[in-house]
Motif scaffolding. Sequence first.
Motif, mmCIF file in Angstrom:
data_model
loop_
_atom_site.group_PDB
_atom_site.id
_atom_site.type_symbol
_atom_site.label_atom_id
_atom_site.label_comp_id
_atom_site.label_asym_id
_atom_site.label_seq_id
_atom_site.Cartn_x
_atom_site.Cartn_y
_atom_site.Cartn_z
ATOM 1 N N UNK A 152 0.810 -1.226 0.000
ATOM 2 C CA UNK A 152 0.000 0.000 0.000
ATOM 3 C C UNK A 152 0.843 1.278 0.000
ATOM 4 N N UNK A 153 2.149 1.154 0.254
ATOM 5 C CA UNK A 153 2.952 2.380 0.253
ATOM 6 C C UNK A 153 3.541 2.687 -1.124
ATOM 7 N N UNK A 154 3.290 1.832 -2.104
ATOM 8 C CA UNK A 154 3.859 2.078 -3.435
ATOM 9 C C UNK A 154 3.204 3.288 -4.095
ATOM 10 N N UNK A 155 3.980 3.933 -4.963
ATOM 11 C CA UNK A 155 3.446 5.062 -5.726
ATOM 12 C C UNK A 155 2.682 4.526 -6.938
ATOM 13 N N UNK A 156 1.877 5.432 -7.512
ATOM 14 C CA UNK A 156 0.949 5.028 -8.573
ATOM 15 C C UNK A 156 1.638 4.305 -9.744
ATOM 16 N N UNK A 157 2.796 4.802 -10.153
ATOM 17 C CA UNK A 157 3.441 4.189 -11.310
ATOM 18 C C UNK A 157 3.796 2.720 -11.063
ATOM 19 N N UNK A 158 4.352 2.449 -9.860
ATOM 20 C CA UNK A 158 4.702 1.063 -9.543
ATOM 21 C C UNK A 158 3.462 0.187 -9.449
ATOM 22 N N UNK A 159 2.423 0.749 -8.835
ATOM 23 C CA UNK A 159 1.176 -0.013 -8.700
ATOM 24 C C UNK A 159 0.633 -0.378 -10.084
ATOM 25 N N UNK A 160 0.653 0.605 -10.977
ATOM 26 C CA UNK A 160 0.116 0.361 -12.322
ATOM 27 C C UNK A 160 0.897 -0.748 -13.026
ATOM 28 N N UNK A 161 2.232 -0.731 -12.869
ATOM 29 C CA UNK A 161 3.057 -1.780 -13.483
ATOM 30 C C UNK A 161 2.687 -3.153 -12.962
ATOM 31 N N UNK A 162 2.514 -3.241 -11.642
ATOM 32 C CA UNK A 162 2.220 -4.545 -11.040
ATOM 33 C C UNK A 162 0.832 -5.035 -11.443
ATOM 34 N N UNK A 163 -0.124 -4.112 -11.460
ATOM 35 C CA UNK A 163 -1.489 -4.511 -11.804
ATOM 36 C C UNK A 163 -1.554 -4.995 -13.256
#
Lengths: 80, 496
Positions: free
Chosen positions: B84-95
Amino acid sequence: MSTEVKLRSYILESYLFSDDQSLLDNADSFMEKGILDSTGIMEVIFYLEDEFGIQVEDEEMVPENLDSINNILAFLDSKK
Amino acid sequence: MKDLLLNLHEQVVLHSLRYAVIQGDQRVTYRELWHQIEAIAERLRNGGLKPNDGVALLMENSAQYIAAYFAVWHIGGYVVALNTSLKVRELANLISHCEAKLVLHDVRAKELSSLSELIGDSSQLQALQVEFKEGAAEDSKNYVAPDKPDMHALASVIYTSGTTGHPKGVMLSRKNLQSNTNSIIKYLSLTSGDKVMCVLPFFYSYGNSVMHTHLAVGATLVLENSFLYPNKVLQVMEQEEVTGFSGVPTTYSLLLARTKLQNYKLPKLRYVTQAGGAMAPKAIEQIQVFWQQTRFFVMYGQTEASARLTYLKPERLKEKLGSAGCAIPDVELKIVDEQGCDVAIGTQGEVCARGDNVMLGYLHDPEETAKTVVGGWLKTGDVGYLDSEGYLFLVGRNKEMIKSGAHRIAPVEIEEIIREHDKVAEVAIVGVADELLGQVIKAFVVLKENKGIEKRDLMRFFKERLPQYKIPKSIEFINDLPKTASGKVKKHQLVN
């Protein structure tokens, strides 16, 4: 410089790397906003001790005393 | 033991009014939890989710996290719990990488709107906010058992830092998780009477295993989502009369450095566990001075093994101090040399493990999977030796990772971000020793010619792009990075 201004400048400068006052509300929780981590909170305590000449006891290291500008201001007041 | 969802259902039938979760003022019984699981599962089905679909969770530890997690299993899908502490760009990559059809999230809607912008219209991704509805459970004895699952199908993806800088998605099956959960329950002797304080995030494998093991026996999870104020956590532990506690070395360093442990009365504290890196023997001894009646379990494992591989029996702790213990039930260990051949007792080599807890592989990365799981044996990348009684002693990792607090960080992940700064020519990220966190991140930066920049500007650049735990604690500007003849940065020289 008032205590509030000093404190805000310190947090903004050291943890938000900015002088943009709009980035920090006095009620913002450092914990919830991810402003401080474990080492950051220790640095804040050292800063309070050096700058305001107070002693922060282990049992006083609780969010009620330290987790926002407002909380710290009230805590400093209580130490007077 | 049965599958973990079927087993949870059994606990609901057996202990419907027992508390499954306590968090602040919220107390959630097993019965309420089960009703929430069914309600969310129903919403997922109605939303068109099908078996084998992926669902990402973007939630802090909470009862609704647990309900969402098991609801995904209820429909036969797989869970991808995101940091939950990841920034949007990293989250988008993982998703994108995990091909999640849906993101279940808590109230952090702000990040989500940026996320959908980043992923774009082409994606079929949807987001759904999950709230815990209290008092919704009717008293009913007809708790319907879920269908029997395919135990070998993908059930969970947990991302870990990879040495290449691209996080690796560790794929775990229900069988993997059930097997490891079962082994841990055995050696910790967990029962429905236990009540554990959990400060570890569920999105990492250690926290995930704390969640599974305690729910599987009908025990109670007491949740605190921050360890910034350890005194507050101790107060709750005292009030709730917890029987267990789990932490990484930093957790215990914080307890020793910032609290007066002797002031807190914890007469029921039966066991504490420690994993996530080597803890200084001296710190273990100090903790034991305060918690004399408590059994201290040193453990070792990795995400690729569902969580756990070894544990050190508390009664052998003094004698074997410095060891990571012996293999947990249903796991085999061996040490191999560089050619993959078994080595003699006492000889150092790579630690390998085999058991039903070993992952299915890395998501979309058959090449890395083939290198890591060889003939059913998991190559851990850790270097160690076994003594004559089968106790493992770790001597180092052969992968370049920084361990800071509960996090494992690949330097290259941060280096890639810093290189994006137009005034930076070169950068090297290293881990330097830190008393509290084990290691902290330091950046050595070479600037482009005539391009002056303040440290503060660079820190702000990090803050905008990196989660807090990946932001370097210090920056040093240097003229050149020390390099080998082949151009590789001599990081050991920078550390020293």
